[in-house]
Design an enzyme around this catalytic site. Structure first.
Site, short mmCIF file in Angstrom:
data_model
loop_
_atom_site.label_atom_id
_atom_site.label_comp_id
_atom_site.label_asym_id
_atom_site.label_seq_id
_atom_site.Cartn_x
_atom_site.Cartn_y
_atom_site.Cartn_z
N GLY A 34 -35.90 -14.70 7.08
CA GLY A 34 -35.62 -13.59 5.48
C GLY A 34 -36.73 -13.47 4.92
N VAL A 53 -27.02 -21.12 12.56
CA VAL A 53 -26.00 -22.27 11.92
C VAL A 53 -24.87 -22.74 11.76
CG1 VAL A 53 -28.63 -22.13 10.15
CG2 VAL A 53 -27.02 -21.57 9.47
N TYR A 110 -19.23 -12.18 0.81
CA TYR A 110 -20.26 -13.07 0.14
C TYR A 110 -19.76 -13.45 -0.78
CZ TYR A 110 -25.17 -12.87 -1.44
OH TYR A 110 -26.35 -13.69 -1.83
N TYR A 164 -18.81 -32.65 -1.56
CA TYR A 164 -20.38 -33.42 -0.71
C TYR A 164 -20.57 -34.51 -1.31
CZ TYR A 164 -20.17 -32.81 4.21
OH TYR A 164 -19.13 -32.89 5.72
N ARG A 187 -31.04 -2.32 -0.45
CA ARG A 187 -30.84 -2.98 -2.13
C ARG A 187 -31.60 -2.16 -2.76
NH1 ARG A 187 -31.10 -9.42 -1.57
NH2 ARG A 187 -32.56 -8.79 0.70
N1 UDP Z 1 -28.29 1.55 -6.34
C1 UDP Z 1 -28.02 2.51 -6.79
N2 UDP Z 1 -28.98 2.56 -5.71
C2 UDP Z 1 -29.37 2.54 -4.31
C3 UDP Z 1 -28.91 1.39 -3.85
C4 UDP Z 1 -28.22 0.78 -5.52
O1 UDP Z 1 -28.14 3.17 -7.48
O2 UDP Z 1 -30.21 3.72 -3.46
C5 UDP Z 1 -27.53 0.26 -7.26
C6 UDP Z 1 -26.24 0.35 -7.26
O3 UDP Z 1 -24.83 0.01 -7.28
C7 UDP Z 1 -26.25 -1.57 -8.10
C8 UDP Z 1 -27.64 -1.69 -8.31
O4 UDP Z 1 -28.25 -0.84 -7.59
O5 UDP Z 1 -25.27 -1.26 -9.70
C9 UDP Z 1 -28.08 -3.14 -7.55
O6 UDP Z 1 -27.65 -2.96 -5.80
P1 UDP Z 1 -27.92 -3.59 -5.29
O7 UDP Z 1 -27.64 -3.46 -4.08
O8 UDP Z 1 -30.21 -3.86 -5.56
O9 UDP Z 1 -27.63 -5.39 -5.86
P2 UDP Z 1 -26.26 -5.82 -6.26
O10 UDP Z 1 -27.21 -6.12 -7.51
O11 UDP Z 1 -25.56 -5.15 -6.51
O12 UDP Z 1 -25.99 -7.26 -5.67
#
Ligand code: UDP
Length: 311
Positions: A10, A57, A145, A159, A186
């Site tokens: 990853g 895993v 998650y 543990y 993301r």
């Molecule tokens: N976000 C956005 N546009 C995108 C993808 C994400 O505005 O194309 C926003 C999402 O709604 C969040 C922030 O960016 O408020 C970060 O999102 P990400 O999915 O990176 O991870 P998170 O911090 O929410 O786990």
């Protein structure tokens, strides 16, 4: 040390493998490749200090010979991925953590859990300190998650208390850099690939929600400092430089020199409104703080996405 890394193919796992091998350790990497990719570790093929095993895993982990440390990084890690793999996300946080801890017990190895700022949910305390218990919706789309990571923390501590295992918990805040998957959904890969393609940047909601972005090399350094420390309590690792997502979109447009517009789309359910780590504990106990400036880190990430676009 002889170290097992789960989620080795990853984004974070592969950088971790590189770092550990560079330090002279021997690394056994495990991954089932549902969100990871062997492209992230192909440069390690043939390296006598690295071995890769394709393995899920959540099933029993068998490793022959001694193991000094286990770093449990396996999990889908983007909201889009855990919507696609909700049950796998719960299983790897619960059953996967159980198997990885079982291996630590068997080998008398130290254990580090990759936990998340998501344990704080949509936080009512800002910035987030480790003694904040969080505000999580267990049955929302992100619950798979958030609750998996919260369960993983609970199991890790059980543990530690019951079997005396030397366990560490890193609460990782938004991290970015090369090897993020361009389609992982993301904000960093989305905005950069959109800007490079001259497409509109998709800001969710009104863009006033905040995040704080840490460059991957800083994060990995913090993980290593935590691993070799005597600390067992959870430690936040992230960059406290907080910004609004709308301003982040403008920054990406500026740094890529793109002519893209910004469009506003629906805010995902339970999207946290603010997020910023309080890193006092990491500073005091590990002597760690991030060093890479946002512009410098983003320049490297942009370079990476340009390269994979042309590959
Ligand atoms: N976000 C956005 N546009 C995108 C993808 C994400 O505005 O194309 C926003 C999402 O709604 C969040 C922030 O960016 O408020 C970060 O999102 P990400 O999915 O990176 O991870 P998170 O911090 O929410 O786990």
């Amino acid at each position: 040390m002889r170290i097992v890394v789960t989620g080795a193919a990853g984004f974070l796992g592969s950088h971790l493998c590189d770092f550990l091998i560079e330090k002279g350790h021997v690394v056994i990497g495990l991954d089932n490749l549902i969100t990871g990719t062997t492209r992230n570790i192909e440069h390690l093929a043939g390296n006598h200090r690295f071995k890769f095993i394709k393995h899920d895993v959540t099933e029993y982990i068998y490793i022959s010979g001694p193991v000094d440390a286990i770093l449990h990084f396996a999990s889908p890690a983007s909201p889009v991925d855990y919507l696609e793999y909700p049950i796998q996300t719960l299983k790897v946080g619960a059953l996967g953590t159980h198997k990885a801890l079982g291996l630590a017990r068997e080998k008398k190895a130290r254990f580090l859990l990759a936990s998340s700022s998501e344990v704080y949910g949509d936080p009512l305390v800002h910035p987030q300190r480790e003694d904040y218990w969080g505000n999580v919706n267990p049955i929302g789309p992100r619950g798979v998650y958030d609750e998996a990571k919260r369960f993983a923390e609970a199991l890790t501590f059980a543990y530690h208390r019951t079997h005396g295992i030397d366990t560490k918990i890193a609460r990782i805040f938004n991290t970015y850099g090369p090897r993020m998957r361009s389609g992982d959904g993301r904000v960093v890969p989305n905005f950069i690939t959109q800007a490079l393609a001259g497409k509109p940047l998709t800001v969710y909601g009104d863009g006033t929600q905040t995040r704080s972005f840490c460059y991957v090399s800083d994060l990995i350094e913090g993980i290593y400092k935590l691993l070799v420390s005597e600390v067992n309590d959870p430690v936040n690792l992230g960059n406290p430089h907080e910004m609004r997502i709308i301003d982040f979109a403008r920054k990406i447009i500026e740094l890529t020199g793109s002519k893209s517009d910004i469009v506003f789309e629906k805010l995902p359910v339970d999207d946290p409104k603010v997020r910023q780590p309080d890193i006092t504990r990491a500073k005091d106990l590990l002597g760690w703080q991030p060093r890479v400036k946002l512009e410098d880190g983003l320049a490297k990430a942009i370079e990476y996405f340009k390269e994979i676009e042309h590959a």
